[in-house]
Design an enzyme around this catalytic site. Structure first.
Site, PDB file in Angstrom:
ATOM      1  N   GLU A 123      -1.121   7.327  12.667  1.00  0.00           N
ATOM      2  CA  GLU A 123      -1.039   7.300  11.203  1.00  0.00           C
ATOM      3  C   GLU A 123      -0.839   5.882  10.718  1.00  0.00           C
ATOM      4  O   GLU A 123      -0.318   5.058  11.454  1.00  0.00           O
ATOM      5  CB  GLU A 123       0.219   8.083  10.747  1.00  0.00           C
ATOM      6  CG  GLU A 123       0.257   9.485  11.209  1.00  0.00           C
ATOM      7  CD  GLU A 123       1.680  10.051  11.253  1.00  0.00           C
ATOM      8  OE1 GLU A 123       2.598   9.451  10.663  1.00  0.00           O
ATOM      9  OE2 GLU A 123       1.847  11.091  11.885  1.00  0.00           O
ATOM     10  N   LYS A 125       1.152   2.961   8.938  1.00  0.00           N
ATOM     11  CA  LYS A 125       2.575   2.752   8.682  1.00  0.00           C
ATOM     12  C   LYS A 125       2.701   2.234   7.256  1.00  0.00           C
ATOM     13  O   LYS A 125       2.392   1.072   6.971  1.00  0.00           O
ATOM     14  CB  LYS A 125       3.171   1.752   9.676  1.00  0.00           C
ATOM     15  CG  LYS A 125       4.674   1.619   9.516  1.00  0.00           C
ATOM     16  CD  LYS A 125       5.290   0.852  10.665  1.00  0.00           C
ATOM     17  CE  LYS A 125       6.805   0.896  10.645  1.00  0.00           C
ATOM     18  NZ  LYS A 125       7.390   0.329   9.438  1.00  0.00           N
ATOM     19  N   ASP A 127       4.051   0.888   3.829  1.00  0.00           N
ATOM     20  CA  ASP A 127       5.078  -0.105   3.546  1.00  0.00           C
ATOM     21  C   ASP A 127       5.759   0.251   2.230  1.00  0.00           C
ATOM     22  O   ASP A 127       5.422  -0.263   1.177  1.00  0.00           O
ATOM     23  CB  ASP A 127       4.414  -1.484   3.466  1.00  0.00           C
ATOM     24  CG  ASP A 127       5.416  -2.588   3.716  1.00  0.00           C
ATOM     25  OD1 ASP A 127       6.581  -2.268   4.029  1.00  0.00           O
ATOM     26  OD2 ASP A 127       5.031  -3.754   3.589  1.00  0.00           O
ATOM     27  N   TYR A 233       3.703   9.924   0.383  1.00  0.00           N
ATOM     28  CA  TYR A 233       2.972  10.499   1.512  1.00  0.00           C
ATOM     29  C   TYR A 233       4.006  10.951   2.523  1.00  0.00           C
ATOM     30  O   TYR A 233       4.981  10.247   2.774  1.00  0.00           O
ATOM     31  CB  TYR A 233       2.082   9.453   2.193  1.00  0.00           C
ATOM     32  CG  TYR A 233       0.679   9.366   1.641  1.00  0.00           C
ATOM     33  CD1 TYR A 233      -0.005  10.489   1.203  1.00  0.00           C
ATOM     34  CD2 TYR A 233       0.033   8.132   1.588  1.00  0.00           C
ATOM     35  CE1 TYR A 233      -1.306  10.390   0.710  1.00  0.00           C
ATOM     36  CE2 TYR A 233      -1.266   8.025   1.097  1.00  0.00           C
ATOM     37  CZ  TYR A 233      -1.920   9.158   0.657  1.00  0.00           C
ATOM     38  OH  TYR A 233      -3.190   9.056   0.186  1.00  0.00           O
ATOM     39  N   LYS A 322       2.523  -3.066  14.879  1.00  0.00           N
ATOM     40  CA  LYS A 322       2.519  -3.825  13.625  1.00  0.00           C
ATOM     41  C   LYS A 322       1.302  -4.736  13.505  1.00  0.00           C
ATOM     42  O   LYS A 322       0.830  -5.280  14.502  1.00  0.00           O
ATOM     43  CB  LYS A 322       3.785  -4.692  13.534  1.00  0.00           C
ATOM     44  CG  LYS A 322       5.089  -3.906  13.526  1.00  0.00           C
ATOM     45  CD  LYS A 322       5.258  -3.102  12.275  1.00  0.00           C
ATOM     46  CE  LYS A 322       6.345  -3.451  11.337  1.00  0.00           C
ATOM     47  NZ  LYS A 322       7.476  -4.157  11.547  1.00  0.00           N
ATOM     48  N   CYS A 416      -5.403 -38.658 -14.147  1.00  0.00           N
ATOM     49  CA  CYS A 416      -6.159 -37.958 -13.117  1.00  0.00           C
ATOM     50  C   CYS A 416      -6.046 -38.698 -11.782  1.00  0.00           C
ATOM     51  O   CYS A 416      -6.304 -39.898 -11.723  1.00  0.00           O
ATOM     52  CB  CYS A 416      -7.621 -37.858 -13.551  1.00  0.00           C
ATOM     53  SG  CYS A 416      -8.697 -37.239 -12.248  1.00  0.00           S
ATOM     54  N   CYS A 419      -9.646 -40.350 -10.946  1.00  0.00           N
ATOM     55  CA  CYS A 419     -10.314 -41.415 -11.714  1.00  0.00           C
ATOM     56  C   CYS A 419      -9.372 -42.142 -12.651  1.00  0.00           C
ATOM     57  O   CYS A 419      -9.775 -43.091 -13.316  1.00  0.00           O
ATOM     58  CB  CYS A 419     -11.487 -40.845 -12.502  1.00  0.00           C
ATOM     59  SG  CYS A 419     -10.982 -39.802 -13.868  1.00  0.00           S
ATOM     60  N   CYS A 434      -8.555 -33.278 -16.744  1.00  0.00           N
ATOM     61  CA  CYS A 434      -8.858 -34.702 -16.692  1.00  0.00           C
ATOM     62  C   CYS A 434      -9.853 -34.971 -17.804  1.00  0.00           C
ATOM     63  O   CYS A 434     -10.847 -34.260 -17.954  1.00  0.00           O
ATOM     64  CB  CYS A 434      -9.474 -35.026 -15.330  1.00  0.00           C
ATOM     65  SG  CYS A 434     -10.475 -36.511 -15.358  1.00  0.00           S
ATOM     66  N   CYS A 440     -15.457 -39.162 -13.858  1.00  0.00           N
ATOM     67  CA  CYS A 440     -14.529 -38.813 -12.781  1.00  0.00           C
ATOM     68  C   CYS A 440     -15.330 -38.358 -11.559  1.00  0.00           C
ATOM     69  O   CYS A 440     -16.088 -37.385 -11.637  1.00  0.00           O
ATOM     70  CB  CYS A 440     -13.608 -37.694 -13.259  1.00  0.00           C
ATOM     71  SG  CYS A 440     -12.516 -37.074 -11.974  1.00  0.00           S
TER      72      CYS A 440
HETATM   73  S1  IVH Z   1       7.896   8.113  11.631  1.00  0.00           S
HETATM   74  C1  IVH Z   1      11.260   8.996  14.190  1.00  0.00           C
HETATM   75  N1  IVH Z   1       5.631   7.580  10.435  1.00  0.00           N
HETATM   76  O1  IVH Z   1       8.746   3.166   9.105  1.00  0.00           O
HETATM   77  C2  IVH Z   1      10.145   8.521  13.413  1.00  0.00           C
HETATM   78  N2  IVH Z   1       7.534   6.293   9.870  1.00  0.00           N
HETATM   79  O2  IVH Z   1      10.360   1.707  11.149  1.00  0.00           O
HETATM   80  C3  IVH Z   1      10.544   8.063  12.091  1.00  0.00           C
HETATM   81  N3  IVH Z   1       7.152   4.619   8.138  1.00  0.00           N
HETATM   82  O3  IVH Z   1      11.866   4.217   8.116  1.00  0.00           O
HETATM   83  C4  IVH Z   1       9.503   7.557  11.249  1.00  0.00           C
HETATM   84  N4  IVH Z   1       5.021   5.074   7.830  1.00  0.00           N
HETATM   85  O4  IVH Z   1      10.009   4.848   6.534  1.00  0.00           O
HETATM   86  C5  IVH Z   1       6.929   7.258  10.568  1.00  0.00           C
HETATM   87  N5  IVH Z   1       3.580   7.231   9.427  1.00  0.00           N
HETATM   88  C6  IVH Z   1       4.875   6.927   9.550  1.00  0.00           C
HETATM   89  C7  IVH Z   1       5.475   5.904   8.787  1.00  0.00           C
HETATM   90  C8  IVH Z   1       6.823   5.620   8.985  1.00  0.00           C
HETATM   91  C9  IVH Z   1       6.048   4.317   7.448  1.00  0.00           C
HETATM   92  C10 IVH Z   1       8.455   3.936   8.001  1.00  0.00           C
HETATM   93  C11 IVH Z   1       9.585   4.903   7.853  1.00  0.00           C
HETATM   94  C12 IVH Z   1      10.673   4.418   8.762  1.00  0.00           C
HETATM   95  C13 IVH Z   1      10.149   3.124   9.260  1.00  0.00           C
HETATM   96  C14 IVH Z   1      10.499   2.990  10.718  1.00  0.00           C
END
Ligand code: IVH
Length: 677
Positions: A123, A125, A127, A233, A322, A416, A419, A434, A440
């Site tokens: 999935e 991650k 932010d 999500y 990451k 400037c 020039c 300028c 220039c």
């Molecule tokens: S799983 C035990 N899935 O990342 C597993 N976390 O560094 C717990 N996060 O605090 C999290 N996307 O808020 C999981 N697809 C995802 C995620 C996700 C973002 C965040 C989550 C957690 C942090 C962990």
């Protein structure tokens, strides 16, 4: 578009029935929009349903329930947030930054489970801010932040205002108690709009979507949170009831309950599957409308997860892979000033090299003096540098706490740097300029680069290095001089072989046959872009006629406003510019006038559109160009003369304006069908 919802419901016999029916329709619409990503009715229709429900509930307050879609903003501002103990601790994730670390993760799992290939759920991650939602008998009863993993804060009132969080689950066999975990975040387009709104109101803006999400979620007044474009999500769940056997199936089940899950979640096999997924999401990253800082891999089988268990506060069955950081701290070595084609001076930050967003960055734009002041960046400061996707690196802010002593704030030089001409600051304009004009050398170089560029005269092989030499050696002062260069002069330049000299001469010769639109664009008249240049060419048909046109006649041309009309007039009033044009023509530049396409090919002629929100199929500027190619005008704000507003995701205030004025609203599908005409 199917007309579901447009004609329904009028048969309801009692207010109670109608209220029920409206709630179901609204919830269904939310589900289609946030979970299926497939809205079936326009937003205006949705708003009408919601307003009808509000009116009915006003008249019959006894029918109001806490789960009604009208009850998202209910409570008065809070004093603070209560703390909540999590039933099941909210764990964190182990991180990996390289393929080797991912390979090691997969190897350990294979070993511990004694299996050859592991099935994973992968999935994005997200932010944002981690959240836990508790549903009892299908109703949202608690929303809590992660906090330290053991105890978080009760933010239920605020979370209830987020439309993608269902207040009530849908479907059958809903567990008695269900804990849903996921991420609250802000889309990038929502973030931009929010910051514009805050800046317009003179309020403090947010540095990135994550901070904006977190700040918005932690507002004490939920009615403020309600105005913030937050999304949700989900990425996991826990219940005392039986769950399906795999994580992927859990997500599927949650979707059925009406809980949004990222469409990018996917089941993959083995290390290769993980790494392919990482690559594929990485290449999509810039196109997603939300920030992600990596991907998460989870062993898919829930029994296997249990067998693997956890170490300290992270599960052994999951890993965050990451992406390279998009923000880093580095030192600002100095601020230099670059001179643009029209003399605009842009401060550019010289940075101690820093690896950010996957590349080493040494320069970043600071746009203008206001920006330098606003961000309070001073040479010598430590600064936060951001590079997201393919965008130009920028300085987010300085870290004044780490400043030693009290360095003087930076100011724009008075003359400037190229020039020595005086620098002018025009009232109402952010840019300093300028005043040297084509005296220039920097302006001359930029003007020549523009003249030679692909959308202008398209002179192949005349790049900035060559222009640099031609100007520095005083071989070329204006574009017309280019056509008097000879083979010997060119071949004498640095890094210029005879063959390239010949090629360049041929390219110059070829560029002489040009359309009037391109030639006008190439002249670099302030504010005159490609499209306007073409419109001017069609309207006036010759340079002489354009050069003589009054400001009023110019303003009559499509897209030309008073400011641009004055720039065009001023350009031709300047004897030097007229001389350049004459010399170009006498050097053999011949232009032809493109006729406006037959009306049959301009099906959108006379129509005016406004674009807002984010589109998934193309960028807004691509959409603009495509509409213009069919003869439409595309403007920035909605008025009663607008033919239609084209609204993508997170449309914002223009949508409200369109609705106020009764201007039709099209969605992305509507745009595509327009373009098929
Ligand atoms: S799983 C035990 N899935 O990342 C597993 N976390 O560094 C717990 N996060 O605090 C999290 N996307 O808020 C999981 N697809 C995802 C995620 C996700 C973002 C965040 C989550 C957690 C942090 C962990």
């Amino acid at each position: 578009m199917p007309a579901r919802g447009c004609s329904m419901g009028d048969e309801a016999s009692s207010p109670e029935q109608r209220v029920q029916q409206l709630r179901e329709q609204i919830e269904d619409h939310n589900y289609r929009y946030y979970v299926l990503d497939d809205p079936s009715i326009p937003d205006a229709e949705y708003d009408r349903l919601l307003r009808e429900l509000e009116t009915l509930e006003d008249r019959h307050p006894e029918l109001i329930t806490p789960e009604s879609p009208t009850q998202r903003v209910g409570a008065a501002p809070a004093q603070g947030f209560e703390t909540v103990e999590h039933d099941i601790p909210m764990l964190s994730l182990a991180n990996a930054f390289s393929r080797e670390e991912v390979a090691e993760f997969d190897r350990r799992i294979r070993e511990q489970l004694d299996l050859e290939v592991i099935g994973y759920s992968a999935e994005p991650k997200l932010d944002g801010v981690a959240i836990s939602l508790i549903y009892e008998r299908g109703n949202l009863v608690l929303a809590a932040t992660r906090g330290d993993g053991q105890t978080g804060e009760n933010v239920t009132t605020n979370v209830r205002t987020i439309r993608s969080v269902p207040l009530k689950l849908r479907g059958h066999n809903i567990p008695e108690r269900l804990e849903v975990r996921g991420e609250i975040f802000m889309t990038r387009s929502g973030f931009e709009q929010l910051n514009t709104r805050l800046a317009d109101a003179g309020e403090k803006t947010f540095v990135n979507p994550r901070n904006a999400a977190s700040g918005s979620l932690r507002q004490l007044d939920a009615s403020v949170t309600a105005t913030r474009p937050l999304r949700f999500y989900c990425y996991g769940a826990a219940t005392t009831d039986r769950l399906p056997e795999s994580h992927g199936e859990v997500l599927e089940k949650l979707r059925e309950y009406g809980i949004p899950v990222s469409a990018e979640a996917s089941r993959v096999d083995g290390l290769e599957g993980l790494l392919d997924y990482y690559e594929s999401i990485g290449s999509k990253r810039g196109d997603l409308d939300y920030d992600i800082d990596g991907v998460v891999y989870k062993v898919d089988d829930l029994d296997q997860q249990r067998e693997l268990g956890q170490v300290s506060r992270a599960p052994r069955w999951a890993l965050a892979h990451k992406f390279p950081a998009q923000e880093e701290v580095t030192r600002l070595l100095g601020i230099e000033v670059q001179v643009g084609r029209t003399g605009a001076l842009t401060p550019v930050a010289r940075l101690e090299p820093v690896f950010v967003g996957g590349v080493t960055v040494t320069n970043a734009t600071l746009h203008n003096a206001d920006e330098v002041r606003r961000k309070d960046v001073r040479p010598g400061d430590e600064v936060v540098v951001r590079r997201a996707g393919d965008v130009i690196p920028e300085i987010v802010r300085s870290i004044p706490e780490r400043r030693s002593g009290d360095p003087a704030p930076w100011v724009m030089p008075e003359s400037c740097p190229e020039c020595g001409s005086a620098v002018e600051q025009v009232e109402g304009e952010a840019a300093a300029r300028c005043s040297g004009g084509l005296v220039c050398p920097a302006q001359r170089k930029r003007a020549l680069e523009h003249f030679a560029s692909r959308k202008a005269m398209d002179i192949d092989g005349l790049g900035s290095r060559l222009i640099e030499q031609l100007v520095d050696q005083d071989l070329v002062r204006s574009p017309a001089d280019l056509y008097h260069l000879d083979r010997d002069t060119l071949a004498g330049l640095d890094r210029m072989a005879e063959r390239s000299a010949d090629n360049l001469l041929a390219a110059l010769e070829a560029s002489k046959e040009v359309s009037l639109g391109r030639l006008l664009f190439a002249l670099g008249i302030r504010e005159v872009g490609e499209v306007t240049a073409r419109n001017l060419a069609r309207q006036f048909g010759s340079i002489d006629r354009l050069a003589e046109a009054s400001v009023e006649a110019l303003e009559a041309v499509r897209d030309v406003g008073p400011v641009m009309a004055r720039h065009i007039r001023a350009f031709f009033d300047e004897a030097h510019n007229r001389e350049v044009v004459e010399r170009l023509l006498s050097a053999g530049v011949r232009y032809e006038v493109e006729q406006a396409a037959e009306s049959g090919e301009q099906p959108l002629a006379g129509k005016t559109y406004v674009l807002t929100g984010s589109l998934s199929g193309r960028t807004r500027s691509e959409a603009k160009a495509a509409l213009e190619a069919l003869g439409a005008r595309v403007t920035g704000s909605v008025s009663k003369n607008t033919t239609a507003l084209i609204a993508g995701g997170e449309p914002g205030s223009k949508l409200m304006r369109a609705e106020e004025l009764g201007v039709p609203v099209l969605d992305e599908a509507g745009l595509e069908s327009l373009l098929e005409k």
